[in-house]
Design an enzyme around this catalytic site. Structure first.
Site, PDB file in Angstrom:
ATOM      1  N   GLU A 119       6.367   5.540   9.078  1.00  0.00           N
ATOM      2  CA  GLU A 119       7.460   4.685   8.593  1.00  0.00           C
ATOM      3  C   GLU A 119       8.782   5.447   8.576  1.00  0.00           C
ATOM      4  O   GLU A 119       9.709   5.068   7.851  1.00  0.00           O
ATOM      5  CB  GLU A 119       7.167   4.162   7.175  1.00  0.00           C
ATOM      6  CG  GLU A 119       5.872   3.415   6.993  1.00  0.00           C
ATOM      7  CD  GLU A 119       5.868   2.001   7.561  1.00  0.00           C
ATOM      8  OE1 GLU A 119       6.845   1.614   8.218  1.00  0.00           O
ATOM      9  OE2 GLU A 119       4.870   1.303   7.355  1.00  0.00           O
ATOM     10  N   HIS A 142       7.196   4.826  -0.272  1.00  0.00           N
ATOM     11  CA  HIS A 142       6.460   3.626   0.148  1.00  0.00           C
ATOM     12  C   HIS A 142       5.015   3.737  -0.329  1.00  0.00           C
ATOM     13  O   HIS A 142       4.386   4.785  -0.164  1.00  0.00           O
ATOM     14  CB  HIS A 142       6.492   3.499   1.686  1.00  0.00           C
ATOM     15  CG  HIS A 142       5.458   2.562   2.225  1.00  0.00           C
ATOM     16  ND1 HIS A 142       5.415   1.226   1.884  1.00  0.00           N
ATOM     17  CD2 HIS A 142       4.402   2.765   3.067  1.00  0.00           C
ATOM     18  CE1 HIS A 142       4.386   0.659   2.500  1.00  0.00           C
ATOM     19  NE2 HIS A 142       3.759   1.570   3.222  1.00  0.00           N
ATOM     20  N   HIS A 144       1.284   1.097  -1.716  1.00  0.00           N
ATOM     21  CA  HIS A 144       0.595  -0.190  -1.621  1.00  0.00           C
ATOM     22  C   HIS A 144       0.133  -0.645  -3.008  1.00  0.00           C
ATOM     23  O   HIS A 144      -1.070  -0.646  -3.303  1.00  0.00           O
ATOM     24  CB  HIS A 144      -0.625  -0.055  -0.681  1.00  0.00           C
ATOM     25  CG  HIS A 144      -0.304   0.395   0.714  1.00  0.00           C
ATOM     26  ND1 HIS A 144      -1.248   0.938   1.581  1.00  0.00           N
ATOM     27  CD2 HIS A 144       0.865   0.380   1.417  1.00  0.00           C
ATOM     28  CE1 HIS A 144      -0.676   1.235   2.737  1.00  0.00           C
ATOM     29  NE2 HIS A 144       0.596   0.917   2.660  1.00  0.00           N
ATOM     30  N   HIS A 214       1.884  -6.120   2.637  1.00  0.00           N
ATOM     31  CA  HIS A 214       1.743  -4.717   3.023  1.00  0.00           C
ATOM     32  C   HIS A 214       1.972  -3.762   1.855  1.00  0.00           C
ATOM     33  O   HIS A 214       1.056  -3.075   1.429  1.00  0.00           O
ATOM     34  CB  HIS A 214       2.691  -4.406   4.199  1.00  0.00           C
ATOM     35  CG  HIS A 214       2.719  -2.971   4.597  1.00  0.00           C
ATOM     36  ND1 HIS A 214       3.528  -2.477   5.585  1.00  0.00           N
ATOM     37  CD2 HIS A 214       2.050  -1.882   4.133  1.00  0.00           C
ATOM     38  CE1 HIS A 214       3.342  -1.185   5.721  1.00  0.00           C
ATOM     39  NE2 HIS A 214       2.457  -0.794   4.842  1.00  0.00           N
TER      40      HIS A 214
END
Ligand code: 2HA
Ligand code: ZN
Length: 271
Positions: A119, A142, A144, A214
């Site tokens: 990413e 980032h 989840h 996501h």
């Protein structure tokens, strides 16, 4: 093997805090296998010796051109690396990269040629925006988070304003600590540059960006604060889910009660 962190206590402290957050992500169940990634702008800790270090890989394309990153240095989690391993040793789970003068490529300088997160284009585009806007923000994260990702599977919650209002109304602290709320970016292939522009647009207005079905990406002055923002919003999502599991839809705080929090905490009006 000698590490770039040897005899650099300030840099080590920053990466130790990334390791601490990586451990929290694993414990929360938000970092299965290699899930999630983080990037830290460490340019302020770079000394002459680091600047002189040769590249240990060929230059690699970022995928976008980012003028504010010229000559900057970042710690990036490695692609395919596990947060739970990074929690033990950040240099086993990531590497230090230097942005080249074309602002579109980078090279790895230490410790090992661990290729940065898939990413990277979104992370570095956010880092570029943070420098451009003059914010003293250094971290992008980032992950989840289970409940927020679950909510993004329902069309009702793909509306950023609606999702934000629902989360704020679950527990007073959500508004106090995430006063700009959460913005939703429609589904796009993970790691694709398609995510970059919509993510940039949303981070200008919201504290955290939710990538539909996501995960989330957040920014902060440091990695702990970026984590806190996600944690606060996901806690609200967890309360929503818990009420649903009890068999009812939560009432939520009244709009008046939410407004009182805004006044008492002296928060700016929402846009
Ligand atoms: O690092 O989470 O989105 C693995 C991912 C990609
Ligand atoms: Zn992901």
């Amino acid at each position: 093997m000698a590490s770039i962190l040897t005899n650099r206590p300030e840099l080590k402290k920053v990466l130790d805090s990334a390791a601490e957050v990586a451990g929290y992500l694993w414990q929360k169940g938000w970092a299965e296998r290699n899930g999630g990634n983080l990037t830290l702008n460490i340019t302020e800790y770079v000394d002459d010796e680091m600047r002189a270090m040769p590249a240990i890989c060929e230059p690699k394309a970022i995928g976008v051109t980012l003028p504010y990153l010229k000559g900057c240095y970042f710690y990036c989690k490695g692609t395919g690396k596990r947060m739970r391993d990074l929690a033990r040793d950040p240099m086993c789970g990531g590497s230090i990269v230097r942005i080249l003068d074309d602002c579109a490529t980078y090279e790895i300088i230490a410790d090992e040629p661990i290729v940065p997160t898939s990413e990277i284009s979104s992370h570095l585009a956010l880092q570029n925006y943070m420098l451009e806007s003059g914010a003293n923000y250094k971290a992008t994260l980032h992950t989840h988070p289970i409940e927020l990702v679950a909510m993004s599977h329902n069309n009702e919650f793909l509306d950023s304003e609606h999702l934000t209002q629902v989360l704020w109304s679950m527990i007073p602290e959500t508004l106090a600590f995430a006063p700009l709320g959460i913005g939703v970016v429609p589904y796009a292939m993970p790691s694709s540059t398609e995510l970059v522009e919509p993510t940039l647009e949303k981070i200008k207005r919201y504290d955290v960006v939710l990538w539909e079905k996501h995960g989330v990406i957040a920014v902060g002055p440091d990695v702990m604060e970026a984590f806190d923002q996600i944690d606060v919003l996901n806690k609200a999502a967890n309360i929503y889910m818990t009420a649903k599991n009890f068999g009812f839809t939560p009432d939520g705080m009244t709009p008046e009660a939410v407004q009182t929090i805004r006044t008492v905490f002296n928060l700016p009006d929402h846009r």
